[in-house]
Structures are given as C-alpha cells and as structure tokens.
Scaffold this motif. Structure first.
Motif, short mmCIF file in Angstrom:
data_model
loop_
_atom_site.label_atom_id
_atom_site.label_comp_id
_atom_site.label_asym_id
_atom_site.label_seq_id
_atom_site.Cartn_x
_atom_site.Cartn_y
_atom_site.Cartn_z
N GLY A 137 -10.76 33.77 -65.80
CA GLY A 137 -10.24 33.71 -67.16
C GLY A 137 -11.36 33.85 -68.18
O GLY A 137 -12.43 33.25 -68.03
N PHE A 138 -11.09 34.61 -69.25
CA PHE A 138 -12.19 34.87 -70.20
C PHE A 138 -12.56 33.63 -71.01
O PHE A 138 -13.67 33.55 -71.53
CB PHE A 138 -11.92 36.07 -71.10
CG PHE A 138 -10.60 36.19 -71.81
CD1 PHE A 138 -9.82 35.09 -72.15
CD2 PHE A 138 -10.13 37.45 -72.18
CE1 PHE A 138 -8.63 35.22 -72.82
CE2 PHE A 138 -8.92 37.61 -72.85
CZ PHE A 138 -8.17 36.49 -73.17
N TRP A 139 -11.68 32.64 -71.09
CA TRP A 139 -12.05 31.42 -71.83
C TRP A 139 -13.30 30.79 -71.19
O TRP A 139 -14.15 30.24 -71.87
CB TRP A 139 -10.94 30.39 -71.78
CG TRP A 139 -9.64 30.79 -72.41
CD1 TRP A 139 -9.45 31.76 -73.35
CD2 TRP A 139 -8.34 30.24 -72.13
NE1 TRP A 139 -8.11 31.84 -73.67
CE2 TRP A 139 -7.42 30.91 -72.93
CE3 TRP A 139 -7.88 29.23 -71.26
CZ2 TRP A 139 -6.05 30.61 -72.91
CZ3 TRP A 139 -6.53 28.92 -71.23
CH2 TRP A 139 -5.63 29.62 -72.06
N CYS A 140 -13.40 30.91 -69.84
CA CYS A 140 -14.51 30.27 -69.10
C CYS A 140 -15.83 30.99 -69.36
O CYS A 140 -16.84 30.36 -69.65
CB CYS A 140 -14.22 30.30 -67.61
SG CYS A 140 -12.62 29.68 -67.11
N TYR A 173 -2.72 40.11 -74.43
CA TYR A 173 -2.85 38.99 -73.49
C TYR A 173 -1.63 38.94 -72.57
O TYR A 173 -1.76 38.80 -71.35
CB TYR A 173 -3.00 37.68 -74.25
CG TYR A 173 -3.22 36.50 -73.33
CD1 TYR A 173 -2.24 35.54 -73.13
CD2 TYR A 173 -4.42 36.37 -72.63
CE1 TYR A 173 -2.44 34.48 -72.25
CE2 TYR A 173 -4.64 35.31 -71.76
CZ TYR A 173 -3.64 34.38 -71.58
OH TYR A 173 -3.85 33.33 -70.70
N GLU A 201 -9.51 40.42 -67.70
CA GLU A 201 -9.98 39.55 -68.77
C GLU A 201 -11.50 39.54 -68.70
O GLU A 201 -12.07 39.23 -67.63
CB GLU A 201 -9.44 38.13 -68.61
CG GLU A 201 -7.95 38.01 -68.87
CD GLU A 201 -7.48 36.56 -68.91
OE1 GLU A 201 -6.27 36.36 -68.86
OE2 GLU A 201 -8.32 35.65 -68.98
N ASP A 231 -6.45 31.03 -60.60
CA ASP A 231 -6.10 32.20 -61.41
C ASP A 231 -6.09 33.41 -60.48
O ASP A 231 -7.15 33.90 -60.06
CB ASP A 231 -7.09 32.39 -62.57
CG ASP A 231 -6.90 31.34 -63.65
OD1 ASP A 231 -5.76 30.87 -63.84
OD2 ASP A 231 -7.91 30.97 -64.29
N TYR A 288 -8.17 38.85 -63.07
CA TYR A 288 -9.23 37.83 -62.96
C TYR A 288 -10.37 38.30 -62.04
O TYR A 288 -11.20 37.50 -61.63
CB TYR A 288 -8.64 36.53 -62.44
CG TYR A 288 -7.55 35.99 -63.32
CD1 TYR A 288 -6.24 35.84 -62.85
CD2 TYR A 288 -7.80 35.65 -64.65
CE1 TYR A 288 -5.23 35.38 -63.68
CE2 TYR A 288 -6.79 35.17 -65.48
CZ TYR A 288 -5.51 35.04 -64.98
OH TYR A 288 -4.51 34.58 -65.81
N TYR A 323 -6.79 22.78 -69.09
CA TYR A 323 -7.55 23.86 -68.42
C TYR A 323 -9.02 23.77 -68.81
O TYR A 323 -9.91 23.92 -67.96
CB TYR A 323 -6.97 25.21 -68.84
CG TYR A 323 -7.57 26.38 -68.08
CD1 TYR A 323 -8.72 27.02 -68.54
CD2 TYR A 323 -6.99 26.84 -66.90
CE1 TYR A 323 -9.27 28.08 -67.84
CE2 TYR A 323 -7.53 27.90 -66.20
CZ TYR A 323 -8.68 28.52 -66.68
OH TYR A 323 -9.22 29.57 -65.98
N1 MHO Z 1 -4.64 31.54 -66.28
C1 MHO Z 1 -5.03 30.46 -67.16
C2 MHO Z 1 -5.78 30.94 -68.35
C3 MHO Z 1 -7.05 31.56 -67.99
S1 MHO Z 1 -7.98 31.79 -69.44
C4 MHO Z 1 -7.18 33.04 -70.34
C5 MHO Z 1 -3.78 29.73 -67.67
O1 MHO Z 1 -2.71 30.32 -67.63
O2 MHO Z 1 -3.93 28.61 -68.14
O3 MHO Z 1 -9.37 31.98 -69.30
#
Ligand code: MHO
Length: 178
Positions: A12-15, A43, A55, A90, A95, A156
């Motif tokens: 996931g790009f948030w990480c 998204y 991502e 994920d 991913y 998350y």
């Molecule tokens: N798959 C995760 C989010 C990953 S994030 C966009 C979720 O659905 O919570 O990095």
C-alpha cells in the motif's frame, strides 16, 4: 542540488510514503499509480483490481544528500520484496514490489543493488521486485497524500505502518530528517 526522481511500489502506498518522507535528502513524496497501461487510474479502480497499475510513490530526492543506494536500502527494509503480487494481507498485483527508474544510471544502480542482496542471501526467498523504466506516474487523489500523517489513529496506520516506521528509525537513524 542534484535532483532525481524514482518510483517505488511496495504494497500500500500509505506505507511507502510515510517511510520515505522521513529520509533526509528526500525532497518530496507523492502517492500515486504507475506500472500499467490504463489511462486515468483512480484509487477505486487500482485498489479493487480493475486497473493494471500498482500503488506507488514518486520520490524526488537530492542525490548530493542521499544516495540512491540508501533509498533502496530503506525501501527493501520496509517491505518484503519476495512476496509476489501482495504485501502481507494486501493481496493483488496493485501491491506488487516494483521500482520504476527515470535514468539509465538508476537502472544500473538498482540492478547492482538487487544482485548484491541476492548474493548476500538477504532474503530467504527470491526477490520478485519488478524493475523497469517509468512511462507515466499518476498522482493519487488528495485524500491519499500524507495519509499516515493525517490518519495516525487509524487501525491500518497503527498496525501496519507504525512498525515499518519503527524499523526505519532503528536501522536508518543517521539518515533521518530532524
Ligand atoms: N489495502 C489497505 C490500504 C492500503 S494503503 C492504500 C486497506 O484497504 O486498508 O496503503
């Protein structure tokens, strides 16, 4: 300043955004989509598998302050490059582990770095990171930018991202912004 751009995908790009932002010499990190051919990814389309992009984050860095190898070392520390088309829970090609380079010098450095990781048996399983040239990067929607900083209390962020940040702070303390 000797500014360079590289694209990193590691789940996931948030990480990846939250971790790369911590590195001194990283000028800007933007979450987005790349690596596929579909136009106008979103998204919803990428996260739910109807677009072929991954991502990713666009990392703009000053190579006079931080070496590409240091960014790669951090990247391979905060994600598992042996997981094919997934990162933990994920699951899906969105991913996938991926590096998109913007210069041939980067390509040479990336390939050399991955060969060194493999040669040192750094990971138990083979590295499956996709390495190829960047064609086009699509910035993600505003709500996905600085996601971790804006959602620290979200489950998350606490369960998945906090440990990655702890890893980075532990192994890269000399390379972090103040
Ligand atoms: N798959 C995760 C989010 C990953 S994030 C966009 C979720 O659905 O919570 O990095």
């Amino acid at each position: 300043m000797s500014q360079q751009t590289i694209i990193l995908g590691g789940g996931g790009f948030w990480c990846i955004e939250a971790t790369m932002q911590l590195l001194r010499g990283v000028v800007r990190v933007t979450s987005g989509y790349a690596g596929g051919v579909s136009e106008n990814p979103s998204y919803a389309r990428v996260a739910y598998g109807t677009a072929d992009h991954a991502e990713v984050v666009e990392v703009i860095f000053d190579s006079e302050v931080i070496a590409l190898e240091t960014i790669l070392s951090a990247f391979f520390t905060v994600h598992d490059p042996t997981q094919l088309n997934r990162q933990g829970n994920d699951v899906g090609p969105q991913y996938r582990s991926m590096i998109l380079y913007t210069t041939d010098q980067q390509r040479i450095g990336i390939e050399k770095y991955i060969q060194e990781l493999e040669g040192a048996n750094t990971f138990h399983d083979p590295i499956v990171t996709e390495v190829k040239p960047l064609v086009q990067f699509f910035p993600a929607e505003k709500e996905h930018q600085n996601y971790y900083q804006n959602n620290r209390g979200q489950g998350y962020c606490q369960v998945i991202i906090d440990p990655k940040i702890a890893q980075l702070r532990s192994h890269f303390s000399a390379y972090l912004k103040k």
